[in-house]
Design a protein around this motif. Structure first.
Motif, short mmCIF file in Angstrom:
data_model
loop_
_atom_site.label_atom_id
_atom_site.label_comp_id
_atom_site.label_asym_id
_atom_site.label_seq_id
_atom_site.Cartn_x
_atom_site.Cartn_y
_atom_site.Cartn_z
N ASN A 1 0.83 -1.21 0.00
CA ASN A 1 0.00 0.00 0.00
C ASN A 1 0.86 1.27 0.00
O ASN A 1 0.59 2.22 -0.73
CB ASN A 1 -0.94 0.01 1.21
CG ASN A 1 -2.07 -0.99 1.06
OD1 ASN A 1 -2.43 -1.39 -0.05
ND2 ASN A 1 -2.65 -1.40 2.17
N LEU A 2 1.92 1.27 0.83
CA LEU A 2 2.82 2.42 0.87
C LEU A 2 3.52 2.61 -0.47
O LEU A 2 3.68 3.74 -0.95
CB LEU A 2 3.86 2.23 1.98
CG LEU A 2 3.36 2.39 3.42
CD1 LEU A 2 4.45 2.03 4.41
CD2 LEU A 2 2.88 3.82 3.66
N ALA A 3 3.93 1.50 -1.08
CA ALA A 3 4.59 1.58 -2.38
C ALA A 3 3.65 2.13 -3.45
O ALA A 3 4.05 2.92 -4.31
CB ALA A 3 5.11 0.20 -2.78
N GLU A 4 2.39 1.73 -3.39
CA GLU A 4 1.42 2.23 -4.36
C GLU A 4 1.18 3.72 -4.19
O GLU A 4 1.10 4.47 -5.17
CB GLU A 4 0.11 1.45 -4.23
CG GLU A 4 0.20 0.02 -4.76
CD GLU A 4 -1.08 -0.77 -4.54
OE1 GLU A 4 -2.07 -0.18 -4.05
OE2 GLU A 4 -1.09 -1.97 -4.85
N TRP A 5 1.09 4.18 -2.93
CA TRP A 5 0.93 5.61 -2.69
C TRP A 5 2.16 6.38 -3.14
O TRP A 5 2.05 7.49 -3.68
CB TRP A 5 0.65 5.87 -1.21
CG TRP A 5 -0.77 5.61 -0.82
CD1 TRP A 5 -1.25 4.60 -0.05
CD2 TRP A 5 -1.91 6.40 -1.19
NE1 TRP A 5 -2.61 4.68 0.07
CE2 TRP A 5 -3.05 5.78 -0.61
CE3 TRP A 5 -2.09 7.55 -1.95
CZ2 TRP A 5 -4.33 6.29 -0.78
CZ3 TRP A 5 -3.37 8.06 -2.12
CH2 TRP A 5 -4.47 7.43 -1.53
N TRP A 6 3.33 5.83 -2.92
CA TRP A 6 4.60 6.42 -3.37
C TRP A 6 4.55 6.67 -4.87
O TRP A 6 5.00 7.71 -5.36
CB TRP A 6 5.74 5.47 -2.99
CG TRP A 6 7.12 5.90 -3.40
CD1 TRP A 6 7.80 7.01 -2.99
CD2 TRP A 6 8.00 5.18 -4.28
NE1 TRP A 6 9.06 7.02 -3.57
CE2 TRP A 6 9.21 5.92 -4.35
CE3 TRP A 6 7.90 3.98 -4.98
CZ2 TRP A 6 10.30 5.50 -5.12
CZ3 TRP A 6 8.99 3.56 -5.74
CH2 TRP A 6 10.17 4.32 -5.81
N HIS A 7 3.98 5.73 -5.59
CA HIS A 7 3.87 5.85 -7.05
C HIS A 7 2.74 6.79 -7.45
O HIS A 7 2.94 7.70 -8.27
CB HIS A 7 3.65 4.46 -7.65
CG HIS A 7 3.21 4.48 -9.07
ND1 HIS A 7 4.00 4.95 -10.08
CD2 HIS A 7 2.04 4.09 -9.64
CE1 HIS A 7 3.35 4.85 -11.24
NE2 HIS A 7 2.16 4.34 -11.00
N LEU A 8 1.55 6.60 -6.87
CA LEU A 8 0.39 7.37 -7.29
C LEU A 8 0.54 8.86 -6.98
O LEU A 8 0.00 9.71 -7.70
CB LEU A 8 -0.88 6.82 -6.63
CG LEU A 8 -1.30 5.41 -7.08
CD1 LEU A 8 -2.48 4.92 -6.25
CD2 LEU A 8 -1.66 5.40 -8.57
N LEU A 9 1.25 9.20 -5.93
CA LEU A 9 1.47 10.60 -5.56
C LEU A 9 2.64 11.23 -6.32
O LEU A 9 3.06 12.34 -6.01
CB LEU A 9 1.70 10.72 -4.06
CG LEU A 9 0.48 10.41 -3.18
CD1 LEU A 9 0.87 10.38 -1.70
CD2 LEU A 9 -0.63 11.44 -3.40
N SER A 10 3.18 10.50 -7.29
CA SER A 10 4.30 10.98 -8.12
C SER A 10 5.56 11.26 -7.29
O SER A 10 6.32 12.18 -7.60
CB SER A 10 3.89 12.24 -8.89
OG SER A 10 2.91 11.95 -9.85
N LEU A 11 5.76 10.46 -6.26
CA LEU A 11 6.95 10.62 -5.42
C LEU A 11 8.10 9.73 -5.86
O LEU A 11 9.21 9.85 -5.34
CB LEU A 11 6.60 10.33 -3.96
CG LEU A 11 5.57 11.25 -3.33
CD1 LEU A 11 5.22 10.77 -1.91
CD2 LEU A 11 6.06 12.69 -3.29
N ASP A 12 7.84 8.82 -6.79
CA ASP A 12 8.85 7.85 -7.20
C ASP A 12 10.03 8.51 -7.92
O ASP A 12 11.19 8.38 -7.51
CB ASP A 12 8.24 6.74 -8.07
CG ASP A 12 7.18 7.25 -9.03
OD1 ASP A 12 7.06 8.48 -9.19
OD2 ASP A 12 6.46 6.41 -9.61
#
Length: 281
Positions: free
Chosen positions: A7-18
């Motif tokens: 879930n944290l990894a998905e938010w990291w991606h969806l919020l454009s933080l990657d």
């Protein structure tokens, strides 16, 4: 526990933080490897600018209603929360502008202006259908160049590597930047291959030969590490080798993972400097 991590990894991606995370990490890695100094505010300029560019790109992608098959979860997420992203981007753009004017070195500002012009030209070309260049290659070159600016611009004055001349320092850093650009290109090629869509001919070819390409990159990275003029630069090449190996493993397991998780893992594969920071000195 595993579900929470996903879930944290998905938010990291969806919020454009990657992408900002990767840019900040490698930028700091280059600076540390060249024995240079970067203040906290100066270190935040690159990830801030990267986030703004990626948010703009994903919002613009989400407006392409004529090609819904090319839209991914990140595009739908930015479309659903477009107003929030625009408010946040407006505030951060003002903060970035103030920070650039008050804390950025003139040499870095000059280099970033060149890259910024090309980045804006790239956004226009891609989103208005006038680009003939492979998107993946353009993104890789621009991303690597912007990431290298904090270290590259500080070598003008003869700093770095224990007082080596600016020209000498740049000559030593340039191959590492090229390796990182190649790594970014392989990352983009892998993502496009796993997500599908309308691929440029060069991207399609590279996707078909991704494993041999990353294998050769890993071998050349190992050779460069052995021949590196300093332990710091050797650590940079070893990080590139490790990331290449992770991209190979991802491609080998691509049929067992969803496109979203492959995308997240491909960016996470570029976080290898975290394990080598103690040696980049």
């Amino acid at each position: 526990m595993a579900r929470r991590f996903y879930n944290l990894a998905e938010w990291w991606h969806l919020l454009s933080l990657d992408a900002p995370t990767v840019a900040a990490l490698w930028s700091w890695f280059f600076v540390r490897a060249m024995h240079l100094h970067l203040s906290l505010i100066q270190a935040l300029l690159l990830p801030l600018g990267t986030w703004l560019l990626y948010v703009a790109d994903r919002i613009l992608d989400g407006l392409r209603q004529s090609q819904p098959a090319l839209l991914r979860e990140r595009h739908h997420f930015h479309a659903r929360h477009r107003t929030t992203f625009l408010w946040a981007a407006s505030f951060l753009a003002l903060l970035l502008g103030w920070s650039v004017l008050t804390h950025m070195r003139p040499e870095a500002l000059r280099d970033d202006l060149y890259i910024g012009v090309f980045a804006l030209a790239y956004l226009f070309a891609v989103h208005f259908g006038v680009s003939r260049l492979p998107k993946e290659l353009a993104v890789a070159v621009l991303f690597a160049a912007a990431t290298a600016v904090p270290a590259w611009s500080r070598l003008n004055g003869g700093n770095g590597l224990g007082g080596a001349g600016g020209g000498s320092g740049k000559a030593q850093l340039a191959p590492a930047i090229i390796f990182f650009a190649l790594l970014c290109w392989m990352n983009c090629v892998g993502i496009e291959k796993w997500e599908g869509g309308n691929l440029h001919a060069t991207t399609r070819w590279a996707g078909l030969h991704l494993r041999p390409i990353v294998t050769m990159t890993a071998l050349f990275s190992l050779a460069a590490a052995l021949l590196a003029p300093s332990p710091g630069l050797a650590a940079v090449y070893l990080a590139a080798m490790a990331s290449s190996g992770l991209l190979f493993a991802l491609d080998a397991r691509s049929s067992h993972l969803s496109p979203l998780h492959l995308r997240i893992a491909a960016d996470a594969a570029l976080l290898t400097p975290l394990a080598l920071f103690p040696f980049a000195r």
